[in-house]
Motif scaffolding. Structure first.
Motif, PDB file in Angstrom:
ATOM      1  N   MET A   1       0.777  -0.925  -0.116  1.00 42.76           N
ATOM      2  CA  MET A   1      -0.014   0.037  -0.094  1.00 42.76           C
ATOM      3  C   MET A   1       0.906   1.149  -0.063  1.00 42.76           C
ATOM      4  O   MET A   1       0.487   2.231  -0.760  1.00 42.76           O
ATOM      5  CB  MET A   1      -0.868   0.015   1.269  1.00 42.76           C
ATOM      6  N   GLU A   3       3.735   1.739  -1.315  1.00 40.54           N
ATOM      7  CA  GLU A   3       4.444   1.991  -2.678  1.00 40.54           C
ATOM      8  C   GLU A   3       3.165   2.450  -3.751  1.00 40.54           C
ATOM      9  O   GLU A   3       3.646   3.397  -4.386  1.00 40.54           O
ATOM     10  CB  GLU A   3       4.726   0.534  -3.370  1.00 40.54           C
ATOM     11  N   LYS A   4       1.672   2.281  -3.239  1.00 40.19           N
ATOM     12  CA  LYS A   4       1.147   2.899  -4.431  1.00 40.19           C
ATOM     13  C   LYS A   4       0.729   4.519  -3.774  1.00 40.19           C
ATOM     14  O   LYS A   4       0.379   5.379  -4.710  1.00 40.19           O
ATOM     15  CB  LYS A   4      -0.324   2.236  -3.985  1.00 40.19           C
ATOM     16  N   ALA A   7       3.623   6.490  -5.258  1.00 37.96           N
ATOM     17  CA  ALA A   7       3.232   6.511  -6.693  1.00 37.96           C
ATOM     18  C   ALA A   7       2.442   7.628  -6.839  1.00 37.96           C
ATOM     19  O   ALA A   7       2.717   8.574  -7.720  1.00 37.96           O
ATOM     20  CB  ALA A   7       2.780   5.287  -7.367  1.00 37.96           C
ATOM     21  N   ILE A   8       1.235   7.841  -6.144  1.00 28.96           N
ATOM     22  CA  ILE A   8       0.400   8.826  -6.166  1.00 28.96           C
ATOM     23  C   ILE A   8       0.960  10.193  -5.985  1.00 28.96           C
ATOM     24  O   ILE A   8       0.933  11.143  -6.540  1.00 28.96           O
ATOM     25  CB  ILE A   8      -0.990   8.862  -5.341  1.00 28.96           C
ATOM     26  N   GLU A  47      -8.043   5.505  -6.328  1.00 29.18           N
ATOM     27  CA  GLU A  47      -7.273   4.219  -6.667  1.00 29.18           C
ATOM     28  C   GLU A  47      -7.717   3.232  -5.582  1.00 29.18           C
ATOM     29  O   GLU A  47      -7.705   2.005  -6.256  1.00 29.18           O
ATOM     30  CB  GLU A  47      -5.915   4.649  -6.075  1.00 29.18           C
ATOM     31  N   PHE A  48      -8.125   3.646  -4.554  1.00 24.35           N
ATOM     32  CA  PHE A  48      -8.604   2.533  -3.560  1.00 24.35           C
ATOM     33  C   PHE A  48     -10.063   2.581  -3.493  1.00 24.35           C
ATOM     34  O   PHE A  48     -10.798   1.544  -2.473  1.00 24.35           O
ATOM     35  CB  PHE A  48      -7.984   2.948  -2.032  1.00 24.35           C
TER      36      PHE A  48
END
Length: 74
Positions: A1, A3-4, A7-8, A47-48
């Motif tokens: 999570m 890492e995501k 990235a955002i 994203e989530f």
């Protein structure tokens, strides 16, 4: 999570030469202003597939806070 989320963040903030961890302070260390924060929150929501109430955004100071919120609301 994490890492995501990184990235955002990279889409809105220059993270070069920064070590990003769960303890990274969004406002103080990353110098995110209110407009950027609103855009980042929208991107996280997309994203989530989650809605983050405004009252909860103010309690999110670190990436760890964001992760804990996401984990507890999925």
């Amino acid at each position: 999570m994490l890492e995501k989320l990184i990235a955002i963040l990279e889409e809105y903030v220059d993270l070069k030469d920064m070590k990003i961890t769960e303890d990274t302070d969004l406002k103080n260390e990353l110098d995110i202003n209110s407009i950027e924060l609103a855009e980042i929150i929208c991107a996280v929501e997309d994203e989530f597939d989650i809605e983050i109430p405004n009252k909860d955004v103010y309690d999110m100071n670190t990436l760890g806070d964001v992760i804990r919120f996401l984990e507890s609301h999925q």
